[in-house]
Design a protein around this motif. Structure first.
Motif, mmCIF file in Angstrom:
data_model
loop_
_atom_site.group_PDB
_atom_site.id
_atom_site.type_symbol
_atom_site.label_atom_id
_atom_site.label_comp_id
_atom_site.label_asym_id
_atom_site.label_seq_id
_atom_site.Cartn_x
_atom_site.Cartn_y
_atom_site.Cartn_z
ATOM 1 N N GLU A 98 5.728 10.072 -2.217
ATOM 2 C CA GLU A 98 7.225 9.587 -2.099
ATOM 3 C C GLU A 98 7.955 9.108 -2.351
ATOM 4 O OE1 GLU A 98 6.544 8.433 2.743
ATOM 5 O OE2 GLU A 98 4.309 9.598 3.112
ATOM 6 N N ALA A 99 7.734 9.537 -3.630
ATOM 7 C CA ALA A 99 8.688 8.272 -4.511
ATOM 8 C C ALA A 99 10.351 8.386 -4.207
ATOM 9 C CB ALA A 99 8.678 8.841 -5.743
ATOM 10 N N ARG A 100 10.318 9.435 -3.759
ATOM 11 C CA ARG A 100 12.620 9.927 -3.274
ATOM 12 C C ARG A 100 12.301 8.260 -2.284
ATOM 13 N NH1 ARG A 100 14.677 15.131 -1.402
ATOM 14 N NH2 ARG A 100 12.425 15.607 -1.589
ATOM 15 N N LEU A 101 11.222 8.194 -1.455
ATOM 16 C CA LEU A 101 11.790 6.909 -0.870
ATOM 17 C C LEU A 101 11.613 5.745 -1.020
ATOM 18 C CD1 LEU A 101 12.677 6.627 2.392
ATOM 19 C CD2 LEU A 101 10.512 6.848 2.751
ATOM 20 N N THR A 102 9.840 5.661 -1.576
ATOM 21 C CA THR A 102 9.815 4.381 -2.585
ATOM 22 C C THR A 102 10.600 3.911 -3.399
ATOM 23 O OG1 THR A 102 8.152 5.143 -3.993
ATOM 24 C CG2 THR A 102 7.007 4.956 -2.297
ATOM 25 N N GLY A 103 10.889 4.683 -4.627
ATOM 26 C CA GLY A 103 12.085 4.108 -5.419
ATOM 27 C C GLY A 103 12.909 2.675 -5.155
ATOM 28 N N PHE A 159 13.236 -1.523 -5.182
ATOM 29 C CA PHE A 159 13.885 -1.956 -5.995
ATOM 30 C C PHE A 159 15.089 -2.560 -4.926
ATOM 31 C CE2 PHE A 159 19.364 -2.310 -6.022
ATOM 32 C CZ PHE A 159 19.164 -2.440 -7.300
ATOM 33 N N ILE A 160 14.932 -2.390 -3.816
ATOM 34 C CA ILE A 160 15.595 -3.582 -2.687
ATOM 35 C C ILE A 160 14.262 -4.411 -1.992
ATOM 36 C CG2 ILE A 160 15.578 -3.799 0.266
ATOM 37 C CD1 ILE A 160 16.209 -0.547 -0.274
ATOM 38 N N ILE A 162 0.700 -0.913 0.211
ATOM 39 C CA ILE A 162 0.079 -0.177 0.433
ATOM 40 C C ILE A 162 0.791 1.484 -0.451
ATOM 41 C CG2 ILE A 162 -1.854 1.041 1.719
ATOM 42 C CD1 ILE A 162 -2.656 -1.413 2.272
ATOM 43 N N TYR A 163 1.814 1.459 0.912
ATOM 44 C CA TYR A 163 2.669 2.285 0.727
ATOM 45 C C TYR A 163 3.175 2.460 -0.467
ATOM 46 C CZ TYR A 163 6.797 5.546 2.807
ATOM 47 O OH TYR A 163 7.943 6.531 2.633
ATOM 48 N N LEU A 164 4.172 1.326 -0.755
ATOM 49 C CA LEU A 164 4.566 1.954 -2.332
ATOM 50 C C LEU A 164 3.589 2.222 -3.408
ATOM 51 C CD1 LEU A 164 6.932 -1.601 -2.621
ATOM 52 C CD2 LEU A 164 6.974 0.337 -1.909
ATOM 53 N N SER A 165 2.302 1.928 -3.440
ATOM 54 C CA SER A 165 1.225 2.259 -4.942
ATOM 55 C C SER A 165 0.730 3.297 -4.838
ATOM 56 C CB SER A 165 0.179 0.833 -4.650
ATOM 57 O OG SER A 165 -0.705 1.924 -5.228
#
Lengths: 309, 293
Positions: free
Chosen positions: B101-106, B110-111, B93-96
């Motif tokens: 907050e793309a700087r964090l979700t990007g 990847f991780i 949910i956080y990612l989508s």
């Protein structure tokens, strides 16, 4: 576009509406031919003073848009829009694709806030209070406005839950109250008789036209001050479109409605006031009867008769 | 002339490509069927009611059943899911749903992708260092292998898979749902939990069940965490049995009876995974039917 059927222009109807005796004899004017001074100025990037009829000032206003401008990043989409919206009336926004009518509509309930890089200036006052003021709570604001979109967007839940969604999120739990509100909204949306026996069924099982009426019921269940309709018939077949139009006329007696439409006959049929927009500017704004029968600008006249735009 | 020549060449090329694709598919399916067939052939001869109901006897000539391992696998997978599903779904949910907050979700995305590819033995060692050794120190116990440690290691594998599937499924939910809900004055979390998540329910469930199938077949992460056990236990504080561990132990041992049991165990494991996958299909089909309406 899947909904192009309902947007097909039917000149025959227009002619019965305005001047049956005037056939199209004038050659279609070319850009910059001097026939469209306002449009030409707009094309040069200017924001000329629009033709605002006196009639739009004389009625009680619920929304007052003043010098409103909006940018998507570096692109300016709305230029100095100033228009009062009459309380308790249906106001239609017309104009060619990309003229900013949907953007203006979505500015009223600040749905454009969701898009990255949107900036605004000017004011949109709802009941005298600017919706873009710092202390405005967007959630509260949106609860006072109902909105219906181009494509019917029922939620993946039952018909009943769809209708009472606005009440549920406001924390309403009383079953009898929810049922009452659901029935009232569905009756107002002219859908009650068709769904009263299957309120628990999924809303996804309804036809497109029924879904759109469901969305209207959902939008009016909390009795909003203004109902915003963003091309509500563009994804529907002609018969469903007709039903929605009848519904809009009916609902327009109770609510203030602001409707965006591609379809000029629709604007003529359902609205009390019509605003013609072009490239993010207001061009002419007046009573619908005047805009369609006695427009003061040649631009408007040629647009509503399908000769330009 | 040249036109019909071109035409016939095109047909030949088309037929050749078709043959190539069909042959590749056939080869894959054949190998799969051979594996399954061989397994069934050998395993079925040792399949018995006792296998499903009794526990190891300790007698190498008459080694008993695998009830303990079947129960162990089910308990381990359920425990791992209890931890992995909520964490994975919330991360998805956080990612989508928080694009600003793309700087964090990007980087997080990847991780998650890298974690999905981490060799399972690495997860096993990590589980040993993080979940077994510290507990041993804390409880002053010489061995703290436990079902909890095993479930933790399995959850570690599960979380990135569930997070990424959840994210993908949420992205498929039309934007119009979100706008419709927000326009009615819903908050963002109301929109997510009442409209978006239910809209992606089928897809997310499918992802979760597939992830459970994946961890049910894992051995390496359990080697140094759950350790395995010959006892029927439902106490995850103890060293814990699993089908994969029991198969590993029996299959690498010297006793023919135990090896036969390992084959049968594999068959049971495959049957479990098959049932799980069938459940997914049913859910997915229901979801598809729901969309049609």
């Amino acid at each position: 576009m899947p909904g192009s059927v309902s947007m097909t222009k039917t000149p025959a109807r227009i002619e019965t509406h305005s001047r049956p005796s005037t056939p199209v004899v004038r050659p279609i004017p070319q850009a910059d031919s001097g026939q469209y001074p306002l449009i030409d100025a707009i094309k040069r990037g200017e924001t000329p003073e629009p033709m605002r009829h006196e009639s739009v000032q004389s009625v009680g206003q619920i929304l007052d848009i003043r010098n409103f401008e909006l940018w998507y990043g570096a692109t300016k989409a709305l230029h100095g829009i100033t228009m009062p919206i009459a309380a308790g009336k249906v106001t239609a926004l017309i104009g060619p694709s990309g003229c900013g009518k949907s953007t203006l509509l979505r500015s009223v309930n600040r749905l454009n806030d969701l898009i990255d890089g949107v900036r605004t200036s000017g004011t949109i006052a709802l009941d005298g209070k600017d919706v873009y003021a710092r202390n405005v709570d967007v959630i509260t604001l949106r609860k006072r406005l109902g909105m219906v979109f181009q494509k019917p967007n029922p939620f993946p839940m039952s018909i009943f839950e769809n209708v009472v969604y606005a009440l549920r999120i406001a924390g309403e739990r009383r079953k009898s109250l929810l049922q009452e509100a659901c029935e009232k909204a569905l009756r107002q949306a002219a859908l009650w008789d068709e769904v009263k026996d299957r309120l628990k069924a999924s809303a996804m099982g309804l036809s497109g036209g029924q879904q759109q009426r469901l969305c209207i019921a959902r939008a009016i269940v909390s009795e909003p001050q203004v109902l915003l309709l963003d091309e509500p018939c563009s994804a529907l077949d002609p018969i469903a479109t007709l039903r929605i139009e009848e519904l809009i006329i009916e609902i327009g007696r109770r609510y203030t409605v602001l409707i965006v439409t591609h379809n000029m006959q629709q604007a003529a049929r359902v609205s009390d006031f019509t605003a013609f927009m072009y490239l993010g500017r207001l061009v002419e704004y007046g009573r619908t009867a005047d805009i369609f029968q006695l427009p003061r600008l040649r631009e408007t006249e040629d647009y509503v008769t399908g000769r330009f735009g | 002339m040249s036109l019909s020549f071109k035409e016939s060449r095109r047909r030949t090329a088309s037929a050749f490509m078709y043959a190539l694709c069909a042959a590749s598919t056939l080869a894959i399916v054949t190998v799969l069927l051979m594996v399954a067939g061989y397994l069934a052939w050998i395993g079925a001869s040792s399949l018995s009611w006792n296998l499903l109901t009794t526990v190891p006897t300790g007698d190498v000539a008459n080694p008993g059943g695998m009830r303990h391992a079947i129960d162990g696998t089910i308990v381990l997978v359920l425990l791992a899911a209890m931890l992995g599903v909520p964490l994975g779904v919330l991360a998805g949910i956080y990612l989508s749903e928080y694009p600003e907050e793309a700087r964090l979700t990007g980087p997080l995305r990847f991780i998650a992708d890298v974690l999905t590819g981490v060799p399972s033995i690495v997860v096993g060692i990590l589980g040993y260092e993080l979940l077994v050794v510290p507990v041993s120190r804390l409880t002053e116990n010489s061995i703290s292998f436990s079902g909890f440690a095993g479930a933790g290691a399995l959850a570690f594998i599960m979380i990135p898979i569930v997070a990424r599937t959840t994210e993908e499924m949420l992205r498929l939910v039309p934007r119009s749902y979100r706008e419709g809900s927000l326009a009615l004055g819903a908050t963002r979390s109301q929109t997510i939990f009442r409209v978006v998540l239910p809209g992606a329910f089928g897809g997310i469930t499918t992802g979760i069940v597939l992830a459970m199938g994946r961890i049910a077949g894992e051995t390496a992460p359990l080697l140094f965490t759950a350790l395995g056990s010959r006892l029927l236990t439902h106490d995850p504080r103890q060293p814990f049995p699993s089908l994969t561990l029991q198969i590993y132990t029996y299959a690498t041992g010297p006793y023919p009876e135990q090896r036969r049991l390992a084959w049968a165990g594999m068959l049971v494991l495959l049957a479990l995974l098959f049932v799980l996958n069938l459940a997914v299909r049913i859910v997915a089909a229901r979801q598809a039917r729901g969309r049609l309406h």
